[in-house]
Write a protein that holds these residues in place. Structure first.
Motif, short mmCIF file in Angstrom:
data_model
loop_
_atom_site.label_atom_id
_atom_site.label_comp_id
_atom_site.label_asym_id
_atom_site.label_seq_id
_atom_site.Cartn_x
_atom_site.Cartn_y
_atom_site.Cartn_z
N LYS A 112 6.87 56.53 40.59
CA LYS A 112 5.74 55.93 41.66
C LYS A 112 5.25 54.50 41.34
O LYS A 112 4.95 53.78 42.16
N LYS A 113 5.16 54.27 40.02
CA LYS A 113 4.71 53.12 39.71
C LYS A 113 5.76 52.18 38.74
O LYS A 113 6.24 52.88 38.17
N PRO A 114 5.58 51.14 38.33
CA PRO A 114 6.39 50.40 37.76
C PRO A 114 6.40 50.71 36.08
O PRO A 114 5.54 51.16 35.47
N ILE A 115 7.88 50.60 35.57
CA ILE A 115 7.67 50.98 34.20
C ILE A 115 7.93 49.67 33.62
O ILE A 115 8.92 48.80 34.33
N ILE A 166 -2.73 50.16 31.13
CA ILE A 166 -1.52 51.32 31.45
C ILE A 166 -1.23 51.78 29.98
O ILE A 166 -1.49 51.08 28.97
N ASP A 167 -0.73 52.91 29.81
CA ASP A 167 -0.56 53.53 28.55
C ASP A 167 0.76 52.70 27.85
O ASP A 167 1.43 52.11 28.63
N CYS A 168 0.75 52.70 26.58
CA CYS A 168 1.89 52.04 25.78
C CYS A 168 2.62 53.11 25.16
O CYS A 168 2.02 53.90 24.26
N TRP A 169 3.92 53.42 25.42
CA TRP A 169 4.94 54.04 24.64
C TRP A 169 5.73 53.44 23.67
O TRP A 169 6.21 52.45 24.22
N PHE A 170 5.81 53.69 22.81
CA PHE A 170 6.65 53.03 21.78
C PHE A 170 7.99 53.92 21.14
O PHE A 170 7.59 54.99 20.73
N SER A 171 9.01 53.47 20.95
CA SER A 171 10.22 54.13 20.47
C SER A 171 10.76 53.29 19.42
O SER A 171 11.35 52.43 19.80
N THR A 172 11.30 54.21 18.39
CA THR A 172 12.47 53.82 17.49
C THR A 172 13.41 54.95 17.11
O THR A 172 13.18 56.01 17.66
N PHE A 199 -1.85 55.12 23.31
CA PHE A 199 -0.58 54.77 22.74
C PHE A 199 0.06 55.90 22.31
O PHE A 199 -0.39 56.99 21.60
N PHE A 200 1.30 56.03 22.45
CA PHE A 200 2.15 57.24 22.07
C PHE A 200 3.46 56.66 21.44
O PHE A 200 4.21 55.86 22.00
N TYR A 201 3.62 57.33 20.42
CA TYR A 201 5.18 56.95 19.62
C TYR A 201 5.90 58.15 19.52
O TYR A 201 5.52 59.36 19.34
N SER A 202 7.16 57.91 19.88
CA SER A 202 8.23 58.90 19.75
C SER A 202 9.58 58.59 19.61
O SER A 202 9.86 57.11 19.55
N LEU A 203 10.50 59.24 19.10
CA LEU A 203 12.06 58.82 18.91
C LEU A 203 12.47 58.23 20.19
O LEU A 203 12.06 58.88 21.44
N ILE A 204 13.28 57.44 20.27
CA ILE A 204 13.88 56.75 21.38
C ILE A 204 14.57 57.85 22.45
O ILE A 204 14.34 57.83 23.48
N ASP A 205 15.50 58.64 21.90
CA ASP A 205 16.02 59.78 22.72
C ASP A 205 14.83 60.50 23.43
O ASP A 205 15.02 61.06 24.61
N ASP A 206 13.76 60.76 22.72
CA ASP A 206 12.73 61.73 23.27
C ASP A 206 12.04 60.90 24.41
O ASP A 206 11.77 61.53 25.40
N VAL A 207 11.74 59.67 24.44
CA VAL A 207 11.03 58.83 25.11
C VAL A 207 11.97 58.78 26.24
O VAL A 207 11.46 58.83 27.70
N VAL A 208 13.38 58.62 26.12
CA VAL A 208 14.05 58.31 27.36
C VAL A 208 14.10 59.70 28.07
O VAL A 208 13.91 59.23 29.66
N ALA A 209 14.06 60.78 27.64
CA ALA A 209 13.95 62.00 28.35
C ALA A 209 12.58 62.31 29.15
O ALA A 209 12.34 62.55 30.32
N ARG A 210 11.38 61.69 28.44
CA ARG A 210 10.28 61.90 28.94
C ARG A 210 10.00 60.93 30.24
O ARG A 210 9.41 61.09 31.10
N MET A 211 10.59 59.69 29.85
CA MET A 211 10.47 58.67 30.75
C MET A 211 10.99 59.07 32.08
O MET A 211 10.38 58.63 33.29
N MET A 212 12.12 59.51 32.31
CA MET A 212 12.87 60.25 33.49
C MET A 212 11.80 61.24 34.22
O MET A 212 12.17 61.31 35.24
N SER A 215 8.75 60.90 34.19
CA SER A 215 7.24 60.17 34.28
C SER A 215 7.00 59.89 35.51
O SER A 215 7.81 59.49 36.37
N LYS A 216 5.67 59.55 35.85
CA LYS A 216 5.42 58.62 37.39
C LYS A 216 5.46 57.47 37.09
O LYS A 216 5.44 56.68 38.31
N GLY A 217 5.86 56.86 35.79
CA GLY A 217 5.72 55.25 35.76
C GLY A 217 4.42 54.89 35.37
O GLY A 217 3.49 55.63 35.07
N GLY A 218 4.33 53.64 35.62
CA GLY A 218 2.76 52.75 35.02
C GLY A 218 2.81 53.04 33.76
O GLY A 218 1.66 53.37 33.07
#
Ligand code: NAP
Ligand code: MG
Length: 402
Positions: free
Chosen positions: A125-128, A203-209, A244-257, A259-262
């Motif tokens: 709903k909101k920009p990523i 907005i929240d900050c998610w970081f992935s590696t 601030f939320f850190y996770s593995l990039i594959d996990d973040v990709v799945a969660r991003m899909m 999410s509502k964005g923002g």
């Protein structure tokens, strides 16, 4: 209406092909009638880069260091085909790569949303916003392609001459090797740029590696982010009600899909390169993605996230009409003018840049747009405009509201 005066010039970096065709139209029709435009012009078109042995790119980056704010057009990064097409001396490096290496920093890519274009991902709903680290890794690598087998090693020599050596692989036959690097200083400024952006936009900050696989390299990114967050930002984030939320990039990709964005998604250099194109396309169009490089030294460079739109340019050269979308290019100008207004305390310049952005959104939402958007908009477009008609329509509407 008297034209708005500027104090400090913008550093203007021109580029190639279709975006070079649109660039002067944007200046002439959308900015110059309202603003006494001051710029320091650098021609980063491929011919000029070739003529100057790419010195013009370095000069332009240095000018951004002097003046603080630049606006850049899309440029060709030559491959072998381009060397032949333009009879170049060599395959010059990517101008963006050169400039980012000189300014350091983080590139923030934000989709430009309009209510008649629905993201492909229904929950968004909101920009990523993708925050891409703009320094090092594979963009500043050393590579070897071996003709035979042999021992591949990685060696580090410190200031006293002490060597640290590790075997990468005993290659049984011909193969490939690559060495990459980053610095704690650059990663730290990447972290701070992202945390500051999150605070600024609330907005929240998610970081992935991929620190489970890259146990030293990626883990260093993770630890630096966590350390800076704990010591400098945790309190401010709590006060603002963001996380601030850190996770593995594959996990973040799945969660991003889901999410509502923002969200600000902080990505390492390569991840950010790929994910920003994915996010832009899923939000609708590459031509609706704005991009700004924020350097830790306080320099800003605004650009469009897309390239030179080569296919449209060849049509243009044949005299055919094109329907190339100038929105991201115009947002590069409004971003740069707005920042200049902020730094030079020129509220009129800031207000102008906001009005131009609003005019663009309203025009598209009213159903007037280029072909790339007409193909995906709902309800259908009232009128599909060609490249110049779209800019002319914006100019007409801008005149009316100003
Ligand atoms: P591109 O210029 O981004 O275009 C890819 C395709 O996306 C286009 O063919 C077009 O699709 C669509 N598109 C992109 N921008 C559009 C716009 N403003 N309006 C309408 N459609 C748009 O990428 P490319 O063709 O792969 O690369 C061309 C050159 O750009 C290359 O030489 C590359 O080195 C350079 N490049 C520069 C930058 C930069 O300077 N920042 C970034 C990326 C690439 P359709 O053809 O289907 O209409
Ligand atoms: Mg890319």
């Amino acid at each position: 209406m008297a034209k708005i005066q500027m104090r400090t010039p913008l550093v203007e970096l021109d580029g190639d092909e279709m975006t070079r065709v649109l660039w002067p139209l944007i200046k002439e029709k959308l900015i110059a009638p309202f603003v006494e435009l001051k710029t320091q012009y650098y021609d980063l078109g491929i011919k000029k880069r070739d003529e100057t042995d790419d010195q013009v790119t370095i000069d332009a980056a240095n000018a951004i260091k002097r003046y603080g704010v630049g606006v850049k057009n899309a440029t060709i990064t030559p491959n072998q085909e381009r060397v032949e097409e333009y009879s170049l001396k060599k395959q010059w490096k990517s101008p963006n790569g050169t400039i980012r290496a000189m300014l350091d920093g983080t590139v923030f890519r934000k989709p430009i949303l309009v209510n008649n274009i629905k993201p492909m991902v229904r929950s968004w709903k909101k920009p990523i916003i993708v925050g891409r680290h703009a320094y090092g890794d594979v963009y500043k690598n050393a590579e070897i392609k071996t003709r035979t087998g042999g021992k591949a090693e990685i060696v580090f020599t410190d200031a006293l001459g002490n060597e640290t050596r590790k075997t990468i692989m005993e290659l049984p036959g011909p193969g490939i090797i690559q060495g990459i690097h980053n610095t704690n200083a650059s990663i730290s400024s990447f972290a701070r740029a992202c945390f500051n952006y999150s605070l600024d936009q609330k907005i929240d900050c998610w970081f992935s590696t991929k620190d489970t696989i890259s146990k030293r390299y990626d883990q260093t990114f993770k630890l630096i982010f966590e350390d800076i967050f704990e010591n400098e930002y945790k309190q401010k984030f709590e006060t603002m009600g963001i996380c601030f939320f850190y996770s593995l990039i594959d996990d973040v990709v799945a969660r991003m899909m889901k999410s509502k964005g923002g969200i600000l998604w902080a990505c390492k250099n390569y991840d950010g390169d790929v994910m920003s194109d994915l996010v832009a396309s899923a939000f609708g169009s590459l031509a609706m993605m704005s991009s700004v490089l924020v350097s830790p030294h306080g320099y800003y460079e605004y650009e469009a996230a897309h390239g030179t739109v080569q296919r449209h340019y060849y049509k243009h050269l044949k005299g055919e009409k094109t329907s190339t979308n100038a929105v991201a290019l115009i947002f590069a100008w409004t971003g740069a003018l707005g920042k200049r207004g902020e730094l030079d305390a020129l509220p009129q310049l800031c207000a102008f840049s906001k009005k131009l952005e609003k005019t663009i959104i309203k025009t598209i939402e009213d159903g007037y747009m280029t072909g790339d958007l007409a193909a995906i908009c709902d309800p259908s477009a009232k009128k599909i405009l060609d490249s110049t008609q779209f800019i002319d329509t914006l100019a007409q509407r801008l005149k009316e509201i100003l």
